[in-house]
Design a protein around this motif. Sequence first.
Motif, PDB file in Angstrom:
ATOM      1  N   UNK A 196      34.479  21.060  31.387  1.00  0.00           N
ATOM      2  CA  UNK A 196      35.697  20.417  31.842  1.00  0.00           C
ATOM      3  C   UNK A 196      35.232  18.872  32.389  1.00  0.00           C
ATOM      4  N   UNK A 197      33.776  18.914  32.853  1.00  0.00           N
ATOM      5  CA  UNK A 197      33.707  17.575  33.496  1.00  0.00           C
ATOM      6  C   UNK A 197      34.094  17.633  34.986  1.00  0.00           C
ATOM      7  N   UNK A 198      34.174  18.688  35.512  1.00  0.00           N
ATOM      8  CA  UNK A 198      34.606  18.409  36.843  1.00  0.00           C
ATOM      9  C   UNK A 198      33.696  19.370  37.757  1.00  0.00           C
ATOM     10  N   UNK A 199      33.743  19.172  39.282  1.00  0.00           N
ATOM     11  CA  UNK A 199      33.131  20.108  40.110  1.00  0.00           C
ATOM     12  C   UNK A 199      33.618  21.270  40.147  1.00  0.00           C
ATOM     13  N   UNK A 200      32.872  22.398  40.232  1.00  0.00           N
ATOM     14  CA  UNK A 200      33.619  23.796  40.477  1.00  0.00           C
ATOM     15  C   UNK A 200      34.718  23.823  41.675  1.00  0.00           C
ATOM     16  N   UNK A 201      34.312  22.941  42.593  1.00  0.00           N
ATOM     17  CA  UNK A 201      35.165  22.873  43.845  1.00  0.00           C
ATOM     18  C   UNK A 201      36.776  22.677  43.579  1.00  0.00           C
ATOM     19  N   UNK A 202      36.711  21.941  42.229  1.00  0.00           N
ATOM     20  CA  UNK A 202      38.092  21.835  41.887  1.00  0.00           C
ATOM     21  C   UNK A 202      38.948  22.865  41.629  1.00  0.00           C
ATOM     22  N   UNK A 203      38.458  24.095  41.432  1.00  0.00           N
ATOM     23  CA  UNK A 203      38.939  25.418  41.178  1.00  0.00           C
ATOM     24  C   UNK A 203      39.413  26.056  42.639  1.00  0.00           C
ATOM     25  N   UNK A 204      38.969  25.824  43.450  1.00  0.00           N
ATOM     26  CA  UNK A 204      38.915  26.327  44.732  1.00  0.00           C
ATOM     27  C   UNK A 204      40.187  25.732  45.664  1.00  0.00           C
ATOM     28  N   UNK A 239      39.797  35.785  24.850  1.00  0.00           N
ATOM     29  CA  UNK A 239      40.265  36.877  25.690  1.00  0.00           C
ATOM     30  C   UNK A 239      39.829  36.729  27.179  1.00  0.00           C
ATOM     31  N   UNK A 240      38.570  36.608  27.321  1.00  0.00           N
ATOM     32  CA  UNK A 240      37.980  36.262  28.715  1.00  0.00           C
ATOM     33  C   UNK A 240      38.597  35.266  29.230  1.00  0.00           C
ATOM     34  N   UNK A 241      38.729  33.966  28.590  1.00  0.00           N
ATOM     35  CA  UNK A 241      39.317  32.797  29.175  1.00  0.00           C
ATOM     36  C   UNK A 241      40.780  33.101  29.520  1.00  0.00           C
ATOM     37  N   UNK A 242      41.328  33.769  28.713  1.00  0.00           N
ATOM     38  CA  UNK A 242      42.821  33.969  28.838  1.00  0.00           C
ATOM     39  C   UNK A 242      43.117  34.951  30.137  1.00  0.00           C
ATOM     40  N   UNK A 243      42.171  35.748  30.389  1.00  0.00           N
ATOM     41  CA  UNK A 243      42.166  36.723  31.578  1.00  0.00           C
ATOM     42  C   UNK A 243      41.837  35.743  32.784  1.00  0.00           C
ATOM     43  N   UNK A 244      40.780  34.943  32.665  1.00  0.00           N
ATOM     44  CA  UNK A 244      40.465  34.060  34.031  1.00  0.00           C
ATOM     45  C   UNK A 244      41.719  33.256  34.378  1.00  0.00           C
ATOM     46  N   UNK A 245      42.367  32.491  33.344  1.00  0.00           N
ATOM     47  CA  UNK A 245      43.405  31.557  33.667  1.00  0.00           C
ATOM     48  C   UNK A 245      44.552  32.456  33.905  1.00  0.00           C
ATOM     49  N   UNK A 246      44.639  33.778  33.742  1.00  0.00           N
ATOM     50  CA  UNK A 246      45.985  34.608  33.981  1.00  0.00           C
ATOM     51  C   UNK A 246      45.673  35.226  35.302  1.00  0.00           C
ATOM     52  N   UNK A 247      44.572  34.898  35.868  1.00  0.00           N
ATOM     53  CA  UNK A 247      44.175  35.369  37.081  1.00  0.00           C
ATOM     54  C   UNK A 247      43.992  37.016  37.002  1.00  0.00           C
ATOM     55  N   UNK A 248      43.542  37.706  36.186  1.00  0.00           N
ATOM     56  CA  UNK A 248      43.298  39.069  35.786  1.00  0.00           C
ATOM     57  C   UNK A 248      41.847  39.150  35.721  1.00  0.00           C
ATOM     58  N   UNK A 249      41.189  38.320  36.023  1.00  0.00           N
ATOM     59  CA  UNK A 249      39.599  38.610  35.762  1.00  0.00           C
ATOM     60  C   UNK A 249      38.604  37.971  36.906  1.00  0.00           C
ATOM     61  N   UNK A 250      38.131  38.798  37.579  1.00  0.00           N
ATOM     62  CA  UNK A 250      37.123  38.098  38.730  1.00  0.00           C
ATOM     63  C   UNK A 250      35.932  37.674  37.898  1.00  0.00           C
ATOM     64  N   UNK A 251      36.024  36.722  37.655  1.00  0.00           N
ATOM     65  CA  UNK A 251      34.894  36.246  36.961  1.00  0.00           C
ATOM     66  C   UNK A 251      33.566  35.686  37.935  1.00  0.00           C
ATOM     67  N   UNK A 252      32.172  35.833  37.424  1.00  0.00           N
ATOM     68  CA  UNK A 252      31.167  35.422  38.101  1.00  0.00           C
ATOM     69  C   UNK A 252      31.134  34.004  38.671  1.00  0.00           C
ATOM     70  N   UNK A 253      30.655  33.453  39.600  1.00  0.00           N
ATOM     71  CA  UNK A 253      30.472  32.104  40.147  1.00  0.00           C
ATOM     72  C   UNK A 253      29.839  31.226  38.878  1.00  0.00           C
ATOM     73  N   UNK A 254      28.572  31.655  38.000  1.00  0.00           N
ATOM     74  CA  UNK A 254      28.044  31.186  37.140  1.00  0.00           C
ATOM     75  C   UNK A 254      29.082  30.888  36.051  1.00  0.00           C
ATOM     76  N   UNK A 255      29.941  31.690  35.695  1.00  0.00           N
ATOM     77  CA  UNK A 255      31.050  31.519  34.709  1.00  0.00           C
ATOM     78  C   UNK A 255      31.772  30.433  35.054  1.00  0.00           C
ATOM     79  N   UNK A 256      32.425  30.371  36.101  1.00  0.00           N
ATOM     80  CA  UNK A 256      33.139  29.107  36.866  1.00  0.00           C
ATOM     81  C   UNK A 256      32.419  27.931  36.713  1.00  0.00           C
TER      82      UNK A 256
END
Length: 69
Positions: free
Chosen positions: A61-69, A37-54
């Motif tokens: 996922x094997x990518x740099x966190x910058x890929x999300x920005x 449910x946490x991942x669903x909320x993150x993907x749905x833009x309904x949860x402001x996760x910590x940078x450590x979670x991202x």
Amino acid sequence: MRSDPYLKEIGQKIQAIRKAKKITIRGLGELCQLDYSTLCRIEGGQYASKITTLKNVADKLGVDVKEFL
């Protein structure tokens, strides 16, 4: 529920990368030790996760966190 355009954009990018790598949301949750449910909320833009979670999600996922920005 909170919905922020910036959070939604990050969530969409995470989802796109996850799907491109053919990883289910439950599978990613297991890899990251995060609740489904946490991942669903993150993907749905309904949860402001910590940078450590991202960072954890990006690593699994094997990518740099910058890929999300």
